[in-house]
Design a protein around this motif. Structure first.
Motif, PDB file in Angstrom:
ATOM      1  N   ILE B 151       5.226  -6.436   2.220  1.00 60.04           N
ATOM      2  CA  ILE B 151       5.452  -5.586   0.985  1.00 60.04           C
ATOM      3  C   ILE B 151       4.087  -4.398   0.752  1.00 60.04           C
ATOM      4  O   ILE B 151       5.096  -3.498   0.782  1.00 60.04           O
ATOM      5  CB  ILE B 151       6.252  -6.586  -0.546  1.00 60.04           C
ATOM      6  CG1 ILE B 151       7.149  -7.301  -0.709  1.00 60.04           C
ATOM      7  CG2 ILE B 151       6.121  -4.960  -1.423  1.00 60.04           C
ATOM      8  CD1 ILE B 151       8.011  -6.963  -0.099  1.00 60.04           C
ATOM      9  N   THR B 152       2.993  -4.824   1.281  1.00 56.00           N
ATOM     10  CA  THR B 152       2.300  -4.466   0.891  1.00 56.00           C
ATOM     11  C   THR B 152       2.554  -3.380   2.395  1.00 56.00           C
ATOM     12  O   THR B 152       2.261  -1.946   2.467  1.00 56.00           O
ATOM     13  CB  THR B 152       0.738  -4.876   1.206  1.00 56.00           C
ATOM     14  OG1 THR B 152       0.807  -5.673   0.392  1.00 56.00           O
ATOM     15  CG2 THR B 152      -0.228  -3.748   1.710  1.00 56.00           C
ATOM     16  N   THR B 153       2.815  -3.821   3.481  1.00 56.05           N
ATOM     17  CA  THR B 153       3.377  -3.148   5.537  1.00 56.05           C
ATOM     18  C   THR B 153       4.232  -2.029   4.685  1.00 56.05           C
ATOM     19  O   THR B 153       4.287  -0.716   4.684  1.00 56.05           O
ATOM     20  CB  THR B 153       3.393  -3.309   6.185  1.00 56.05           C
ATOM     21  OG1 THR B 153       2.258  -5.153   6.302  1.00 56.05           O
ATOM     22  CG2 THR B 153       3.683  -2.846   7.512  1.00 56.05           C
ATOM     23  N   LYS B 154       5.145  -2.088   3.914  1.00 54.70           N
ATOM     24  CA  LYS B 154       6.106  -1.207   3.306  1.00 54.70           C
ATOM     25  C   LYS B 154       5.724   0.035   2.522  1.00 54.70           C
ATOM     26  O   LYS B 154       6.640   0.783   2.773  1.00 54.70           O
ATOM     27  CB  LYS B 154       7.372  -2.208   2.649  1.00 54.70           C
ATOM     28  CG  LYS B 154       8.854  -1.666   2.729  1.00 54.70           C
ATOM     29  CD  LYS B 154       9.485  -1.458   4.221  1.00 54.70           C
ATOM     30  CE  LYS B 154      10.996  -0.226   3.728  1.00 54.70           C
ATOM     31  NZ  LYS B 154      11.705  -0.620   5.021  1.00 54.70           N
ATOM     32  N   ILE B 158       5.562   3.719   3.146  1.00 54.26           N
ATOM     33  CA  ILE B 158       6.421   4.423   2.633  1.00 54.26           C
ATOM     34  C   ILE B 158       5.002   5.717   1.614  1.00 54.26           C
ATOM     35  O   ILE B 158       5.690   7.031   2.295  1.00 54.26           O
ATOM     36  CB  ILE B 158       7.274   3.816   1.062  1.00 54.26           C
ATOM     37  CG1 ILE B 158       8.635   3.267   1.737  1.00 54.26           C
ATOM     38  CG2 ILE B 158       7.589   4.679  -0.262  1.00 54.26           C
ATOM     39  CD1 ILE B 158       8.670   2.281   0.701  1.00 54.26           C
ATOM     40  N   ARG B 159       4.010   5.585   1.670  1.00 50.03           N
ATOM     41  CA  ARG B 159       2.875   6.269   1.150  1.00 50.03           C
ATOM     42  C   ARG B 159       2.806   7.343   2.283  1.00 50.03           C
ATOM     43  O   ARG B 159       2.564   8.913   2.011  1.00 50.03           O
ATOM     44  CB  ARG B 159       1.633   5.508   1.333  1.00 50.03           C
ATOM     45  CG  ARG B 159       0.680   6.415   1.255  1.00 50.03           C
ATOM     46  CD  ARG B 159       1.259   7.242  -0.178  1.00 50.03           C
ATOM     47  NE  ARG B 159       0.602   7.293  -1.756  1.00 50.03           N
ATOM     48  CZ  ARG B 159       1.166   8.226  -2.343  1.00 50.03           C
ATOM     49  NH1 ARG B 159       1.336   8.764  -2.184  1.00 50.03           N
ATOM     50  NH2 ARG B 159       0.572   7.577  -3.486  1.00 50.03           N
ATOM     51  N   GLU B 160       2.767   6.240   3.627  1.00 48.31           N
ATOM     52  CA  GLU B 160       2.650   7.280   5.221  1.00 48.31           C
ATOM     53  C   GLU B 160       3.595   8.556   4.755  1.00 48.31           C
ATOM     54  O   GLU B 160       3.511   9.893   5.120  1.00 48.31           O
ATOM     55  CB  GLU B 160       2.345   6.249   6.700  1.00 48.31           C
ATOM     56  CG  GLU B 160       2.965   7.114   7.393  1.00 48.31           C
ATOM     57  CD  GLU B 160       1.718   8.128   7.682  1.00 48.31           C
ATOM     58  OE1 GLU B 160       0.711   7.083   7.571  1.00 48.31           O
ATOM     59  OE2 GLU B 160       1.466   8.642   8.926  1.00 48.31           O
ATOM     60  N   ALA B 161       4.917   8.215   4.473  1.00 48.72           N
ATOM     61  CA  ALA B 161       6.492   9.004   4.438  1.00 48.72           C
ATOM     62  C   ALA B 161       5.903  10.559   3.469  1.00 48.72           C
ATOM     63  O   ALA B 161       6.246  11.468   3.374  1.00 48.72           O
ATOM     64  CB  ALA B 161       7.679   8.258   3.875  1.00 48.72           C
ATOM     65  N   GLU B 309      11.025   4.799   3.530  1.00 47.87           N
ATOM     66  CA  GLU B 309      10.624   6.151   4.276  1.00 47.87           C
ATOM     67  C   GLU B 309      11.678   6.934   5.078  1.00 47.87           C
ATOM     68  O   GLU B 309      10.877   8.114   5.367  1.00 47.87           O
ATOM     69  CB  GLU B 309       9.560   5.334   5.348  1.00 47.87           C
ATOM     70  CG  GLU B 309       9.177   4.126   6.270  1.00 47.87           C
ATOM     71  CD  GLU B 309       9.629   2.656   6.241  1.00 47.87           C
ATOM     72  OE1 GLU B 309      10.322   2.304   5.052  1.00 47.87           O
ATOM     73  OE2 GLU B 309       9.519   1.461   6.963  1.00 47.87           O
ATOM     74  N   ASN B 310      11.890   6.152   5.694  1.00 56.35           N
ATOM     75  CA  ASN B 310      12.868   7.431   6.493  1.00 56.35           C
ATOM     76  C   ASN B 310      13.831   7.976   5.877  1.00 56.35           C
ATOM     77  O   ASN B 310      13.875   9.465   6.618  1.00 56.35           O
ATOM     78  CB  ASN B 310      14.010   6.499   7.728  1.00 56.35           C
ATOM     79  CG  ASN B 310      13.215   5.952   8.448  1.00 56.35           C
ATOM     80  OD1 ASN B 310      12.343   5.855   9.513  1.00 56.35           O
ATOM     81  ND2 ASN B 310      13.365   4.164   8.548  1.00 56.35           N
TER      82      ASN B 310
END
Lengths: 496, 496
Positions: B151-154, B158-161, B309-310
């Motif tokens: 979940i941290t990676t997910k 999402i922060r990246e997006a 994210e997408n």
């Protein structure tokens, strides 16, 4: 084993397992003097999960446990009192926190029994009571019912694929979504048809049979596979299953047979072997042949490795000789659809002058997402074998006409009259009245047996995985007409 | 807020959160006199989730809490004593249960800090200690680290997006996998980059900022949208976000503006509006224009509806005017990949005569799934900016050659020498020594800041969602050669 499946695991107060907006709305209702206005909410999902034809209702026992322990502790209130708004002032004034401190659960709750098959748009729970309270329950009830229903349904599908005779072991804890994700999944997997779990806490708390073999590390610790098997057989002479694929699977099977012969000479029988990788169809057929030739036709073959209902179906079609299915990740996370989209919608509100009900609706661009107003009940009509043939949603707060007609909520031109003599059952049963429990719940094992009978009572076309037949669920015609009227009232009539 | 993120939530003993086979193996080791043989296990995943280029390590604080409370209570032992084998005898004899009662955690634990970026095959935790104990930890450590890391990676994606400036609110509790599925997800979402959560308990226990607006039912309860907004503004004059899509979104925006004008006249400002359905690109652009024209350029536009994210990337590309992203189901369940396949493998075992180590390997038909022997450390080489350029796995129990070479574990012909002067850090840090904590953990907020810096330090090619660049992770050449030798030793050399 406990009859308090959540509170035994968790700290005493779980009343903050909620979204903040439930509390901000509660404050708003209290401020407006609307806190005690009688309201009705329905909890339901719109589409069965996994592109399947049905779901199996679950989560009620957890919800009851949560509701019976609902109260705000001093710690809870201190935390809420510490919250600040953007200007630095308190979010909730002391008078409101005092109100929460004294709040007692006084709602009526009706619900579908755990293990009952259920379809889109059908309320699994109906909550009737003071607006502030009924709203406050939303998040926790959704979390509990969504996840339990999702995994119970997944498990029922895996049972469908495995057939009634095979063993299904759930051992997904290590890939579960948290400790309680694993614990809740073990409970739901058993409810839906699994025979046992590897999860020891689920065994202790819920009385689910626990099973286990050994890991690859056991073999690696001995270095020598044969010595590892012999040591395990010494520890569990009548309960051994050997994991045979640490180095080379069929060589592992041969060594398992060697040890099984020694066990037999000492008066014991090997329970099984387990395949955890490779071509499970080929390997199980080869392993079965080796075991049978060696005189071990009763040694079970356990298989695992990302199994789910479609893979099990395919392995069976290939003639795999597997009698026990170890199912982990795919089951406990419902991997191919990791959430059920259950919602909780306001459907009725007592008029301010107490002269009756206002029925409420949430519109959506898609008619499928528009809510259903009323105080609903689900009536399930049965065929001569007592099997479900069609369900009718109707408003218990409006008179039913003499001649009943079902209307497809997605296509109002699809209608079917109800034969007046048709037998039926009503799915929503009283659980709480004015906050008091009025129904004892069945044990988990009883609900599991109920679930098996329920799923078996469905037409195979509805149970199949690929493009299942749609079970008929209709709105009673007067409810349909009323809903249409409400939609037209609320939807802005923009000129074309 | 608590520094015991699990035990404060759960009942005192969580030692039965394990698979039964950990206990049957423990009994077997005890019976064989192998319980104290020193062993080394690594916890790692093979492939980053979501077809991504990296993962963000997480779960250590939960694991530490669990380890520090590891002991078998009388209830635990009574339950284990009640288990029966197939012949009706006890599964575990009393002497073994007494051994468990006295068991104290005495392992060494080294781990990667929460928030550090990590790649396939790299140990996130290394456990060294008595075989029985180290084995017993497997399931709980995997459950905690797998889910938190997933979940941290997910959340980092999402922060990246969303970019660094936008707000991200996590509000997935209702669709989470159980109460703790939701609680753990809120923690990990914050760690990975979300700004706040709707989950009040996560706010209380973990100190995460909590946020919320109101539901559709709030509007439905008033019937009239304008009255509903005005009532909410009365309750929270400086902290209101209006949900505008209950009936018709743009009409809802107009009514929100009306109320915002009244608020401004009384000295308050509307915080935002929320869109929860429909074409979020179109509606946010229209809503922004309406708000700006009316003199409300600072009113935020919050959007939600199955965002990930997408979709966020696509909305940004379409020019959507959204400044706050409400993310639920997709984040808290990691919907498109609901489990991380972390494993826990035995890699070294002290020789029986204590003359050194036996390094162990688990073979697989696929070389990618074959384990790595040794007592591993991860050395991360940095470029001149201190950014990661390549990682090397090496065996700390063997001498390192003077000239270091990295070998791609999936293609042994891909090698790169290490510049002797290259700067590096080592990722596995001592957490426990002989069962005693030797390191204070950072706060959750500190780990969150670390995670942001870590992800930002990766090349954008590694961070991108579609076919990311592969970050170089190599085995140190002598480790690679040793592993190859072990594989050849164990793999049966069947004639072609």
């Amino acid at each position: 084993m406990t009859s308090s499946p959540l509170s035994s695991l968790y700290r005493p107060s779980l009343s903050l397992v909620t979204d903040l907006y439930q509390l901000t709305m509660a404050y708003g209702y209290w401020q407006q003097g609307l806190q005690d206005r009688e309201s009705v909410f329905h909890l339901y999902f719109r589409k069965a999960p996994f592109q399947g034809g049905y779901a199996v209702a679950a989560g009620l026992a957890l919800a009851v446990d949560w509701l019976e322990n609902l109260r705000f502790s001093d710690d809870d209130l201190a935390y809420l009192g510490s919250l600040r708004g953007s200007k630095g002032g308190v979010l909730f004034p002391t008078e409101f926190l005092d109100y929460l401190r004294d709040l007692k659960f006084t709602c009526d709750v009706d619900a579908v029994a755990e293990g009952t098959v259920i379809f889109g748009n059908e309320p699994i729970m109906r909550i009737q009571g003071p607006l502030l309270q009924a709203q406050l329950l939303e998040t926790a009830l959704l979390t509990l019912v969504n996840f339990q229903t999702l995994i119970t349904t997944k498990s029922a599908r895996i049972r469908e694929a495995a057939g009634p005779a095979d063993q299904i072991l759930e051992f997904g804890l290590r890939r579960a979504q948290g400790f309680d994700g694993g614990l809740g999944a073990s409970r739901a997997a058993y409810l839906g048809g699994a025979d046992a779990t590897s999860n020891v806490l689920a065994g202790q708390l819920y009385g689910i049979p626990v099973k286990g073999t050994h890991a690859h590390s056991w073999v690696m610790a001995f270095g020598d596979e044969r010595a590892a098997f012999a040591a395990y057989a010494k520890a569990f002479p009548d309960d051994s299953v050997f994991l045979v694929d640490t180095y080379d699977t069929l060589e592992g099977v041969r060594l398992a047979i060697d040890v099984a012969r020694e066990m037999r000479a000492a008066g014991h029988e090997l329970g099984g072997i387990r395949l955890d990788s490779g071509d499970l169809a080929y390997l199980s057929i080869q392993a079965r042949a080796l075991l049978d030739e060696a005189g071990f036709p009763k040694v079970r073959i356990v298989a695992s490795n990302d199994l789910e209902e479609n893979l099990i179906t395919s392995l069976k079609q290939q003639g795999a000789r597997i009698d026990t299915w170890g199912v982990g990740t795919q089951l406990v996370t419902a991997y191919n659809q990791a959430a059920l989209g259950g919602v909780y919608k306001l459907a009725a509100l007592r008029k301010a002058d107490d002269s009756g009900w206002d029925f409420t609706i949430k519109l959506s661009e898609q008619v499928a997402k528009t809510s259903i107003p009323g105080i609903l009940q689900v009536r399930r009509y049965l065929d001569d074998h007592g099997h479900p043939r069609a369900d009718m949603l109707y408003n218990t707060a409006a008179p039913l006409p003499d001649r009943l007609t079902l209307v497809d909520p997605l296509d109002a031109t699809r209608r079917r009259p109800v034969r007046p003599e048709a037998e039926f059952v009503e799915l929503l049963e009283p659980i709480f009245r004015r906050g008091q429990r009025v129904k004892d719940l069945p044990t988990l094992a009883e609900s599991r047996a109920h679930a098996q009978r329920q799923v078996q009572s469905l037409d195979p076309g509805i149970r199949r995985f690929l493009n299942p037949h749609t079970y008929p669920v209709g709105l009673e015609l007067t409810l349909h007409d009323y809903r249409t009227e409400l939609i037209l009232q609320h939807r802005p009539q923009k000129p074309a």
